[in-house]
Design a protein around this motif. Structure first.
Motif, mmCIF file in Angstrom:
data_model
loop_
_atom_site.group_PDB
_atom_site.id
_atom_site.type_symbol
_atom_site.label_atom_id
_atom_site.label_comp_id
_atom_site.label_asym_id
_atom_site.label_seq_id
_atom_site.Cartn_x
_atom_site.Cartn_y
_atom_site.Cartn_z
ATOM 1 N N PHE A 45 0.810 -1.222 0.000
ATOM 2 C CA PHE A 45 0.000 0.000 0.000
ATOM 3 C C PHE A 45 0.846 1.276 0.000
ATOM 4 O O PHE A 45 0.505 2.265 0.627
ATOM 5 C CB PHE A 45 -0.976 0.005 1.183
ATOM 6 N N GLU A 46 1.943 1.268 -0.749
ATOM 7 C CA GLU A 46 2.770 2.457 -0.932
ATOM 8 C C GLU A 46 2.457 3.041 -2.306
ATOM 9 O O GLU A 46 2.381 2.317 -3.301
ATOM 10 C CB GLU A 46 4.259 2.077 -0.841
ATOM 11 N N PHE A 47 2.276 4.364 -2.374
ATOM 12 C CA PHE A 47 1.911 5.018 -3.621
ATOM 13 C C PHE A 47 3.072 4.970 -4.617
ATOM 14 O O PHE A 47 4.228 5.143 -4.250
ATOM 15 C CB PHE A 47 1.529 6.476 -3.372
ATOM 16 N N VAL A 48 2.743 4.778 -5.901
ATOM 17 C CA VAL A 48 3.765 4.616 -6.933
ATOM 18 C C VAL A 48 3.578 5.689 -8.008
ATOM 19 O O VAL A 48 2.638 5.621 -8.800
ATOM 20 C CB VAL A 48 3.712 3.222 -7.575
ATOM 21 N N PRO A 49 4.454 6.679 -8.068
ATOM 22 C CA PRO A 49 4.358 7.711 -9.115
ATOM 23 C C PRO A 49 5.070 7.279 -10.385
ATOM 24 O O PRO A 49 5.835 6.316 -10.405
ATOM 25 C CB PRO A 49 5.070 8.902 -8.472
ATOM 26 N N GLY A 50 4.832 8.025 -11.446
ATOM 27 C CA GLY A 50 5.614 7.883 -12.673
ATOM 28 C C GLY A 50 5.329 6.651 -13.496
ATOM 29 O O GLY A 50 6.133 6.296 -14.359
ATOM 30 N N THR A 580 -8.053 -3.572 2.537
ATOM 31 C CA THR A 580 -7.816 -2.597 3.604
ATOM 32 C C THR A 580 -6.332 -2.262 3.661
ATOM 33 O O THR A 580 -5.503 -3.151 3.874
ATOM 34 C CB THR A 580 -8.273 -3.144 4.963
ATOM 35 N N PRO A 581 -5.944 -0.978 3.493
ATOM 36 C CA PRO A 581 -4.515 -0.619 3.367
ATOM 37 C C PRO A 581 -3.792 -0.506 4.703
ATOM 38 O O PRO A 581 -3.258 0.541 5.057
ATOM 39 C CB PRO A 581 -4.579 0.725 2.642
ATOM 40 N N VAL A 582 -3.760 -1.581 5.445
ATOM 41 C CA VAL A 582 -3.094 -1.617 6.747
ATOM 42 C C VAL A 582 -1.881 -2.536 6.650
ATOM 43 O O VAL A 582 -1.969 -3.640 6.091
ATOM 44 C CB VAL A 582 -4.044 -2.117 7.852
ATOM 45 N N SER A 583 -0.742 -2.083 7.186
ATOM 46 C CA SER A 583 0.481 -2.891 7.223
ATOM 47 C C SER A 583 1.061 -2.849 8.627
ATOM 48 O O SER A 583 0.913 -1.861 9.348
ATOM 49 C CB SER A 583 1.510 -2.367 6.217
ATOM 50 N N PHE A 584 1.730 -3.940 8.983
ATOM 51 C CA PHE A 584 2.399 -4.043 10.275
ATOM 52 C C PHE A 584 3.895 -4.254 10.028
ATOM 53 O O PHE A 584 4.283 -4.980 9.102
ATOM 54 C CB PHE A 584 1.826 -5.210 11.091
ATOM 55 N N SER A 620 0.917 0.937 9.916
ATOM 56 C CA SER A 620 0.581 2.083 9.069
ATOM 57 C C SER A 620 -0.719 1.816 8.338
ATOM 58 O O SER A 620 -1.103 0.665 8.087
ATOM 59 C CB SER A 620 1.695 2.360 8.065
ATOM 60 N N TYR A 621 -1.374 2.916 8.003
ATOM 61 C CA TYR A 621 -2.588 2.884 7.190
ATOM 62 C C TYR A 621 -2.394 3.898 6.074
ATOM 63 O O TYR A 621 -2.126 5.077 6.338
ATOM 64 C CB TYR A 621 -3.813 3.250 8.031
ATOM 65 N N ASN A 622 -2.511 3.460 4.822
ATOM 66 C CA ASN A 622 -2.269 4.344 3.679
ATOM 67 C C ASN A 622 -3.406 4.240 2.681
ATOM 68 O O ASN A 622 -3.516 3.263 1.932
ATOM 69 C CB ASN A 622 -0.960 3.978 2.973
ATOM 70 N N SER A 623 -4.279 5.226 2.680
ATOM 71 C CA SER A 623 -5.275 5.349 1.625
ATOM 72 C C SER A 623 -5.021 6.666 0.904
ATOM 73 O O SER A 623 -4.149 7.440 1.290
ATOM 74 C CB SER A 623 -6.693 5.325 2.203
ATOM 75 N N ARG A 625 -6.855 9.269 0.872
ATOM 76 C CA ARG A 625 -7.281 10.397 1.687
ATOM 77 C C ARG A 625 -6.531 10.489 3.007
ATOM 78 O O ARG A 625 -6.316 11.585 3.523
ATOM 79 C CB ARG A 625 -8.789 10.301 1.975
ATOM 80 N N LEU A 626 -6.159 9.358 3.564
ATOM 81 C CA LEU A 626 -5.594 9.348 4.913
ATOM 82 C C LEU A 626 -4.407 8.413 4.979
ATOM 83 O O LEU A 626 -4.474 7.260 4.538
ATOM 84 C CB LEU A 626 -6.662 8.908 5.927
ATOM 85 N N SER A 627 -3.304 8.917 5.534
ATOM 86 C CA SER A 627 -2.148 8.089 5.850
ATOM 87 C C SER A 627 -1.820 8.309 7.318
ATOM 88 O O SER A 627 -1.810 9.447 7.803
ATOM 89 C CB SER A 627 -0.941 8.462 4.978
ATOM 90 N N PHE A 628 -1.540 7.211 8.008
ATOM 91 C CA PHE A 628 -1.308 7.302 9.447
ATOM 92 C C PHE A 628 -0.306 6.224 9.827
ATOM 93 O O PHE A 628 -0.348 5.107 9.311
ATOM 94 C CB PHE A 628 -2.615 7.094 10.197
ATOM 95 N N VAL A 629 0.614 6.561 10.722
ATOM 96 C CA VAL A 629 1.580 5.577 11.183
ATOM 97 C C VAL A 629 1.793 5.742 12.683
ATOM 98 O O VAL A 629 1.803 6.862 13.211
ATOM 99 C CB VAL A 629 2.937 5.702 10.439
ATOM 100 N N PHE A 630 1.882 4.615 13.350
ATOM 101 C CA PHE A 630 2.253 4.587 14.765
ATOM 102 C C PHE A 630 3.402 3.608 14.912
ATOM 103 O O PHE A 630 3.387 2.523 14.343
ATOM 104 C CB PHE A 630 1.090 4.132 15.643
ATOM 105 N N SER A 631 4.428 3.992 15.679
ATOM 106 C CA SER A 631 5.544 3.082 15.913
ATOM 107 C C SER A 631 6.127 3.317 17.290
ATOM 108 O O SER A 631 5.986 4.404 17.874
ATOM 109 C CB SER A 631 6.633 3.256 14.843
ATOM 110 N N SER A 632 6.767 2.302 17.790
ATOM 111 C CA SER A 632 7.522 2.401 19.036
ATOM 112 C C SER A 632 8.975 2.060 18.731
ATOM 113 O O SER A 632 9.270 1.339 17.776
ATOM 114 C CB SER A 632 6.966 1.435 20.087
#
Length: 820
Positions: A45-50, A580-584, A620-623, A625-632
């Motif tokens: 779920f990583e955006f790919v340009p070009g 669902t664009p969720v990754s761990f 991480s969640y990457n759509s 409209r919304l991208s969000f990441v939480f990490s420790s």
């Protein structure tokens, strides 16, 4: 009255027409044209340009290239359509959509043959993951840069940077609860420009000095990738707290580009670029002049001139070679770090100075060559080499009259350096079962021949030590050395994909070997009667022959040492859902920081290389409209490196540990309005096994625990680009044992605005420190004597560099000769 009735009649007619259309069944519009829009993402779920996005319909085909966020939009006729996606290192993709299928917001997942990290296919959208962040060139096109530190501010990513002496000098960098000084200690933050390392080892002012970043012109930045830890095997020395890889453009979008700007504090800046439109060749030459006095009572007189160029020849599809060059100079004065107790009692202005001779001058030049060869299979070979020459003189006075109560403690830190470096890398994609994997092998070298020294000066003349009244002062340090520091490395990294790309595992191993050779001396700074410099004789405070072995107070540094370290890497990314664009994520990497060569020879039994073990886990969640990441994160360091500002040396301290959490987000409200923000919160940073008398832990000081940023951005809204940016650090301790000694935190808001006047001209406007916040940047706690005379009081106090007040800049940008 007739006209008024006519108007009402028309309004009612329009209202009923709209209402009638609103209630017409959707099937009645089935034959109307549709807009096919969506986004292309990887299996993670990583955006790919070009990428080339083509649509085949009954009426023919249409195509478009995905933008920087991997998005596409095409108007298509009614009926069945087929989407075809193609590009280098992308597995073929085709999908058919029926006439009645919703195509208004489609997410298409493709598989990259050769992986996603900033090599062949640069993922430069706003997708977020715990391990890597990316920035495109939008902020560098639309912002005005009045100070060179503002380039680092654009990175955010939990990086706090501060002016160290008011301008000219390299920034102080703090991250994850550690103070890296100027980028090279306590784990380090590795910064590269087109793969040329900017961290200068065994430098005249501290290990890993980042002074060459002053020659970087923001308008030339293509994109930036930020590795949030030592997770990539491609990077070694100074990578413990992450890597910033800045890639410059090979060509400008217009034949002629000019930017002129001016602002407060007698500031002006220009950028002039020429980029010819040659067949099969990308090229440019650019010049950036700038000048500012800053807000200081003693003007900075900061003059900077940078020349940059590139020539890239494309011999065939996938095969090219480049020559790049960069030359820079800067001359400046500086307010230095001022005692805040004097500012508080009114005896010194916030923008005043005790020693107005602080400042420096720098000359540097780099010429590099690059070769790339890519095959249709996805295999790729890269090689680069460079040679660099720099001259550096920094004049500082940290402690004023502490060591020399008569003439002051002003010093000149000198660095004359010749560097040669090179890297090779080969990437080979291959199939493991039905899934795609990628093998990367590479290596490199970096050679330094350095003349480095520290000289006691007065009025910028290196003669203070040898004035008749000062010849017997044992506390005045004088050092000089020739140092050769060489680094050879090789690495291997393999990316495995399983379950149709839903699970990705990266495993790598890197080895670096360092050799240190020094021939020099240290004179002074040894206590009378306690010196064992050249033999068993005590120091006699006589400096008649300071550089020969006949004088026992001259500590001779002459020898060679070597050492090497392996650095393992492991990363796991799991995307369990198809839609669902969720990754761990879970990542581990070991980074290294080399020691100053003089310290290695002075203490040959001490560690020569410190290690940083970095553990990270997050989601991480990457759509679109919304991208969000939480990490420790948990960071374990083998040795802290402490810079002693008055003698230019680096000392190793004990083990250290830091742990905390990070949050980052990007929200796209509309196609022109977005919000982004980030928070790095260090929960604790301390020395394991070390405790104060009251049983509390000895903490790591001189770095904030909370670093946050936020930005509200309008893009291309009626020809306007607008951004409101906020950055924050909390108050933090400056002493590991005394919790009451703290640096002040701050909140600063900046604004920039660009209005497109025509297709060839933009109006630029910016306000730094919009709310005129009174704040301080770099802050340190140490002893100093602010008045001359042996009887003048000595005090421990906080010294700091004032942040700029509200600063308004305006400019205009011209572009002529747009290229296709």
């Amino acid at each position: 009255m007739t006209n008024e009735n006519s108007l009402y009649s028309r309004l009612f007619s329009l209202f009923f027409a709209i209402a009638a259309v609103a209630f017409v069944p959707a099937e009645c519009f089935a034959q109307a044209e549709r807009v096919f829009r969506g986004v292309v993402v990887t299996t993670q779920f990583e955006f790919v340009p070009g990428l080339s996005f083509q649509v085949e319909t009954a009426e023919g085909s249409k195509s478009v290239v995905t933008n920087g966020e991997g998005a596409f939009a095409l108007v298509v006729p009614p009926g069945e359509i087929k989407a075809v996606i193609s590009g280098r290192n992308v597995q073929p993709f085709e999908k058919t959509f029926s006439a009645n299928e919703n195509i208004d917001s489609v997410q298409l997942r493709i598989t990259l043959v050769a992986g996603q990290i900033e090599e062949s296919v640069a993922i430069t959208g706003d997708d977020l993951s715990p391990s890597i962040e990316l920035r495109n060139d939008a902020v560098y096109q639309n912002s005005l840069f009045g100070r060179d530190d503002q380039i680092i501010f654009t990175l955010n990513a939990g990086i706090n940077a501060g002016q160290h002496e008011g301008g000219g000098k390299s920034l102080e960098i703090r991250r994850f609860g550690f103070n890296t000084d100027h980028g090279g200690v306590n784990g380090g933050l590795k910064i590269l420009v087109d793969n040329v390392q900017q961290n200068q080892a065994t430098q005249g002012h501290g290990q890993g000095y980042l002074g060459d970043l002053k020659s970087l012109s923001p308008e030339l930045v293509k994109d930036v990738s930020i590795v949030n830890g030592p997770f990539s095997a491609a990077y070694g020395d100074f990578s413990g707290l992450g890597v910033v890889q800045i890639r410059l453009k090979e060509s400008l979008p217009h034949i002629f580009t000019a930017r002129l700007q001016g602002g407060a504090h007698n500031t002006f800046r220009g950028f002039f670029g020429y980029s010819p439109n040659w067949k099969n060749t990308d090229a440019f030459i650019a010049y950036e002049p700038s000048y500012t006095d800053g807000p200081f009572k003693f003007p900075l007189k900061y003059r900077r001139d940078n020349i940059s160029g590139n020539l890239t020849r494309h011999f065939s599809e996938g095969r090219s070679a480049s020559i790049k060059l960069n030359f820079g100079r800067n001359d400046y004065f500086s307010s230095g770090q001022i005692p805040l107790d004097m500012v508080a009692d009114g005896s010194l202005d916030r923008f005043g100075a005790i020693d107005p001779d602080n400042g420096g001058k720098v000359r540097n030049g780099t010429v590099g060559g690059f070769f790339r060869k890519a095959w249709d299979s996805g295999s790729e070979f890269k090689a680069d080499t460079f040679v660099s020459r720099s001259l550096f003189d920094l004049y500082s006075n940290f402690t004023f009259f502490l060591a020399d109560p008569v003439f002051g403690d002003e010093i000149q830190q000198h660095d004359s350096r010749l560097q040669q470096g090179g890297n090779v890398q080969y990437r080979q994609p291959y199939k493991l079962g039905n899934d795609q994997s990628l093998l990367t092998v590479g290596g490199g070298f970096l050679l330094n021949q350095i003349n480095v020294g520290l000289y006691p000066t007065i009025g910028r003349s290196p003669s203070r030590k040898f004035l008749p009244e000062n010849i017997d002062n044992p506390d005045v340090l004088f050092t000089r050395a020739n140092a050769d520091v060489n680094n050879f490395s090789f690495y291997v990294q393999n990316t495995f994909s399983f379950f149709e790309g839903h699970l990705r595992i990266d495993a790598g191993l890197r080895y670096d070997h360092f050799s240190f050779k020094v021939n020099g001396f240290e004179l002074g700074g040894l206590e009378n009667g306690g010196g064992k410099a050249l033999g068993d004789e005590p120091c006699n405070s006589s400096f008649d022959d300071p550089v020969t072995p006949a004088n026992p107070c001259a500590l001779i540094l002459n020898g060679s040492q070597g050492d090497g370290k392996f650095q393992p890497k492991l990363g796991i990314a799991w995307s369990p859902f198809e839609e669902t664009p969720v990754s761990f994520y879970a990542n581990y990497g070991r980074g290294i920081s080399s020691q100053d060569a003089r310290g290695v020879i002075r203490e040959p039994d001490a560690p020569k290389i410190s290690t940083t073990d970095f553990y990270q886990a997050g989601t991480s969640y990457n759509s679109r409209r919304l991208s969000f990441v939480f990490s420790s994160f948990l960071i374990d360091r083998s040795n802290e490196q402490v810079y002693i500002p008055d003698d230019g040396s680096i000392e190793f301290a004990g083990r250290s540990r830091s742990y905390g959490v990070e949050l980052r987000n990007s929200i796209r409200f509309t196609h022109f309005l977005s919000f982004n923000g980030g928070l790095t919160q260090v929960i604790n940073a301390f020395y394991p096994g070390e405790f104060n008398a009251d049983g509390s832990r000895v903490i790591i000081d001189s770095a904030p625990r909370t670093v946050a940023n936020a930005g509200l951005v309008f893009n291309e809204l009626g020809g306007f680009n607008f951004a409101l940016n906020w950055r924050h650090i909390n108050s933090y301790r400056l002493d590991g044992e005394d919790a009451s000694i703290k640096a002040a935190g701050h909140d600063v808001v900046d604004l920039y605005l660009t209005k497109r006047l025509s297709k060839w001209a933009d109006l630029n406007f910016s306000i730094d420190n919009l709310f005129n916040k009174r704040y301080y940047e770099t802050q340190n706690f140490f002893e100093s004597r602010v008045l001359p005379g042996e009887n003048s009081p000595i005090g421990e106090r906080i010294h700091a560099t004032p942040g700029y007040p509200i600063t308004v800049s305006a400019g205009v940008t011209f572009r002529f000769g747009a290229k296709n």
